[in-house]
Design a protein around this motif. Structure first.
Motif, PDB file in Angstrom:
ATOM      1  N   GLN A 441       0.829  -1.203   0.000  1.00 18.42           N
ATOM      2  CA  GLN A 441       0.000   0.000   0.000  1.00 18.42           C
ATOM      3  C   GLN A 441       0.872   1.266   0.000  1.00 18.42           C
ATOM      4  N   ASP A 442       2.140   1.084  -0.356  1.00 18.31           N
ATOM      5  CA  ASP A 442       3.108   2.184  -0.335  1.00 18.31           C
ATOM      6  C   ASP A 442       2.713   3.283  -1.327  1.00 18.31           C
ATOM      7  N   PRO A 443       3.063   4.531  -1.063  1.00 17.94           N
ATOM      8  CA  PRO A 443       2.764   5.604  -2.024  1.00 17.94           C
ATOM      9  C   PRO A 443       3.466   5.431  -3.371  1.00 17.94           C
ATOM     10  N   ASP A 444       4.596   4.717  -3.393  1.00 19.33           N
ATOM     11  CA  ASP A 444       5.344   4.555  -4.638  1.00 19.33           C
ATOM     12  C   ASP A 444       4.859   3.308  -5.394  1.00 19.33           C
ATOM     13  N   PRO A 445       4.523   3.436  -6.678  1.00 20.31           N
ATOM     14  CA  PRO A 445       3.992   2.273  -7.413  1.00 20.31           C
ATOM     15  C   PRO A 445       4.986   1.135  -7.565  1.00 20.31           C
ATOM     16  N   SER A 449       4.297  -2.685  -6.328  1.00 22.05           N
ATOM     17  CA  SER A 449       4.394  -3.820  -7.244  1.00 22.05           C
ATOM     18  C   SER A 449       5.356  -4.879  -6.708  1.00 22.05           C
ATOM     19  N   ALA A 450       6.515  -4.437  -6.196  1.00 21.52           N
ATOM     20  CA  ALA A 450       7.497  -5.385  -5.667  1.00 21.52           C
ATOM     21  C   ALA A 450       6.924  -6.158  -4.483  1.00 21.52           C
ATOM     22  N   ALA A 451       6.222  -5.452  -3.598  1.00 23.74           N
ATOM     23  CA  ALA A 451       5.650  -6.121  -2.428  1.00 23.74           C
ATOM     24  C   ALA A 451       4.548  -7.091  -2.820  1.00 23.74           C
ATOM     25  N   VAL A 464      -7.324  -9.649  -2.616  1.00 24.70           N
ATOM     26  CA  VAL A 464      -7.846  -8.307  -2.929  1.00 24.70           C
ATOM     27  C   VAL A 464      -7.112  -7.716  -4.131  1.00 24.70           C
ATOM     28  N   LEU A 465      -5.800  -7.895  -4.165  1.00 25.69           N
ATOM     29  CA  LEU A 465      -5.007  -7.272  -5.214  1.00 25.69           C
ATOM     30  C   LEU A 465      -5.195  -7.946  -6.573  1.00 25.69           C
ATOM     31  N   LEU A 466      -5.674  -9.194  -6.572  1.00 29.23           N
ATOM     32  CA  LEU A 466      -5.986  -9.841  -7.850  1.00 29.23           C
ATOM     33  C   LEU A 466      -7.128  -9.138  -8.570  1.00 29.23           C
ATOM     34  N   ASP A 467      -7.916  -8.378  -7.829  1.00 24.19           N
ATOM     35  CA  ASP A 467      -9.003  -7.608  -8.426  1.00 24.19           C
ATOM     36  C   ASP A 467      -8.654  -6.125  -8.556  1.00 24.19           C
ATOM     37  N   ASP A 468      -7.414  -5.791  -8.250  1.00 21.81           N
ATOM     38  CA  ASP A 468      -6.970  -4.393  -8.316  1.00 21.81           C
ATOM     39  C   ASP A 468      -6.460  -4.097  -9.722  1.00 21.81           C
ATOM     40  N   GLU A 470      -4.518  -1.874 -10.942  1.00 20.96           N
ATOM     41  CA  GLU A 470      -3.086  -1.561 -11.056  1.00 20.96           C
ATOM     42  C   GLU A 470      -2.203  -2.763 -10.763  1.00 20.96           C
ATOM     43  N   LEU A 471      -2.531  -3.531  -9.739  1.00 15.86           N
ATOM     44  CA  LEU A 471      -1.622  -4.545  -9.221  1.00 15.86           C
ATOM     45  C   LEU A 471      -2.009  -5.976  -9.558  1.00 15.86           C
TER      46      LEU A 471
END
Length: 501
Positions: A441-445, A449-451, A464-468, A470-471
């Motif tokens: 959830q870092d401000p830097d994209p 992405s790395a996390a 959750v992020l599988l439906d995001d 961006e990520l």
């Protein structure tokens, strides 16, 4: 990921998915076989430009029936600098040169040729390959040049003749364009200069950069080097100004060159005489003094007497190894020099011996340390990490690709103020799930992405992020993704990450 899933994607997935599958990852042998036989030329062409697979697998497309695929194979790979693609097998390159249309062999084809084949090209039994070898003209011996000028193949001889005439000052003078252009710049920089060309540039240059270009030309006559090396003192400038009837060449001979950029380029010449070195060592321009301070003819004592300032804003980046290894004695002298720029030159050498690696890794100059980290294959892990933390210039991220870059202990940087340093925590396999979730959830994209790709990311957050929007791609690449989710994503073209209600 299981072969069955990869084969299913190859057979049924949309073209964009097949592009990522075939171009951006290593593939199992069974999947490679299926790619080579795939009916879609675009799909095969993706594999032709895959930088991750063994080149021997890519050349299975050497005789592909579709010109589009062969063209992509020849055009080569797109890899991020400073990386370079692995060369194709020599026999494949020879076949391509021998049978492919010349229009296919432009672009980045040359990057796929091995150093060994490059060296053997001027004497290769295949005439088309020898013609490529003529391009190494500047590195060839006089005997080899003479042999190419007598070559039984017309095209090889003609190509050799074109290169040879560039060493003919009379031809260069006759062919030199009279206006600034790429051809004129190439000739002034690299071709043999006649007295007439030098006089013309000194007296009435066609462009502002003409004198700076001849200043680095190795064929510049010694008397012209002397003319360009000195800076006019104010008294002489005033005197010359009173004699408006002097011709430009006479004026130039009296005052030297007033452009400090020209004098800087002259200062790097190995053929400078003692008088010119002394004059440039006290030049009013700091760039000129810095340039002459690294001249190989100077002693350490003479360097110390020059008032120079070492720049810290230069890019400290990767430098490919030269085809001809540097002289070990010169490298050692540079590494032991008190001059930071000479130590930086030594630090770039890929063959630096272990004792000098240890010495330069502890150097007090940032440029020396980072250049060693960027270039030496055995740069130690502490140096690599320290360099990444201290250097913020171009190709900083290349440091993380070096063989010894550490992973252990990077979790400590999860809260660092520098986003590139925070991203290091995602490289540590022991970073705690809570920290990884926070970094997702870092401000830097780039940090997010790395996390998102880290296997310690909690499954609830991964879902959750599988439906995001961006990520989702990064989440789908997470190695902790369970097989049921993978199968659902494949079956629904990536639309359904969770079980139906």
């Amino acid at each position: 990921m299981p072969e069955s899933i990869l084969l299913q994607l190859l057979a049924d997935a949309p073209l964009a998915v097949r592009m990522v599958l075939c171009r951006d990852r290593i593939l199992p042998d069974a999947v490679v076989d299926a790619v080579i036989e795939h009916p879609d030329a675009c799909t095969r062409s993706f594999f032709a430009r895959n930088p991750y697979v063994d080149p021997a697998q890519r050349v299975r497309l050497l005789d592909d029936p579709d010109w589009f695929v062969r063209a992509h194979l020849a055009d080569g790979l797109r890899v991020a600098a400073p990386a370079s693609p692995r060369p194709l097998p020599d026999e494949a390159v020879v076949q391509m040169i021998s049978t492919y249309d010349d229009e296919f062999l432009g672009g980045f084809f040359y990057q796929q040729i091995s150093p060994g084949l490059c060296r053997s090209m001027p004497t290769h039994p295949v005439a088309k390959v020898r013609r490529w070898g003529v391009g190494r003209w500047a590195l060839l011996s006089a005997e080899r040049r003479a042999a190419l000028l007598r070559d039984p193949d017309d095209a090889v001889r003609e190509t050799a003749q074109r290169h040879a005439r560039r060493q003919d000052p009379a031809w260069v003078e006759s062919a030199l364009p009279d206006r600034p252009c790429h051809a004129r710049a190439d000739m002034l920089l690299h071709h043999a200069l006649s007295t007439g060309v030098v006089h013309s540039v000194l007296s009435s240059p066609a462009g502002e950069e003409d004198k700076a270009m001849i200043a680095v030309n190795p064929t510049l006559p010694p008397d012209a080097v002397v003319l360009l090396a000195a800076d006019p003192i104010p008294e002489i400038r005033s005197l010359i100004a009173q004699h408006a009837n002097l011709r430009p060449a006479e004026r130039h001979a009296l005052v030297g060159d007033p452009d400090p950029d020209v004098r800087t380029k002259v200062a790097y010449r190995a053929d400078l005489g003692p008088a010119e070195r002394r004059a440039l060592a006290t030049d009013p321009d700091p760039n000129v003094r810095l340039a002459v301070s690294v001249h190989p003819a100077l002693s350490e004592e003479e360097r110390a007497q020059i008032d120079y300032q070492v720049p810290m804003d230069h890019p400290f980046v990767f430098h490919p190894a030269p085809e001809v290894p540097r002289d070990p004695g010169t490298i050692r002298r540079n590494a032991l020099s008190n001059h930071p720029l000479l130590r930086r030159q030594a630090a770039r050498d890929h063959l630096l011996p272990p004792d000098l690696v240890v010495r330069l890794a502890a150097d007090d100059d940032l440029g020396v340390r980072v250049l060693l980290a960027q270039n030496h294959p055995d740069a130690p892990a502490p140096l690599l990490l320290r360099s990444f933390l201290e250097y913020t210039g171009p190709e900083r991220s290349h440091l993380t690709t070096r063989p010894n870059f550490p992973t252990d202990g990077l979790a400590a940087f999860a809260d660092h103020e520098d986003s590139e340093v925070r991203a290091l925590a995602a490289r540590d396999p022991e970073t705690e799930p809570e920290a990884i979730e926070r970094l997702s959830q870092d401000p830097d994209p780039n940090v997010r992405s790395a996390a998102t790709r880290h296997p310690n990311l909690p499954q609830s957050r991964l879902a959750v992020l599988l439906d995001d929007e961006e990520l989702a791609h990064a989440a789908a690449a997470n190695p902790a993704l369970d097989m049921d989710t993978i199968r659902r994503l494949v079956a629904t073209d990536g639309q359904q990450a969770r079980p139906s209600a």
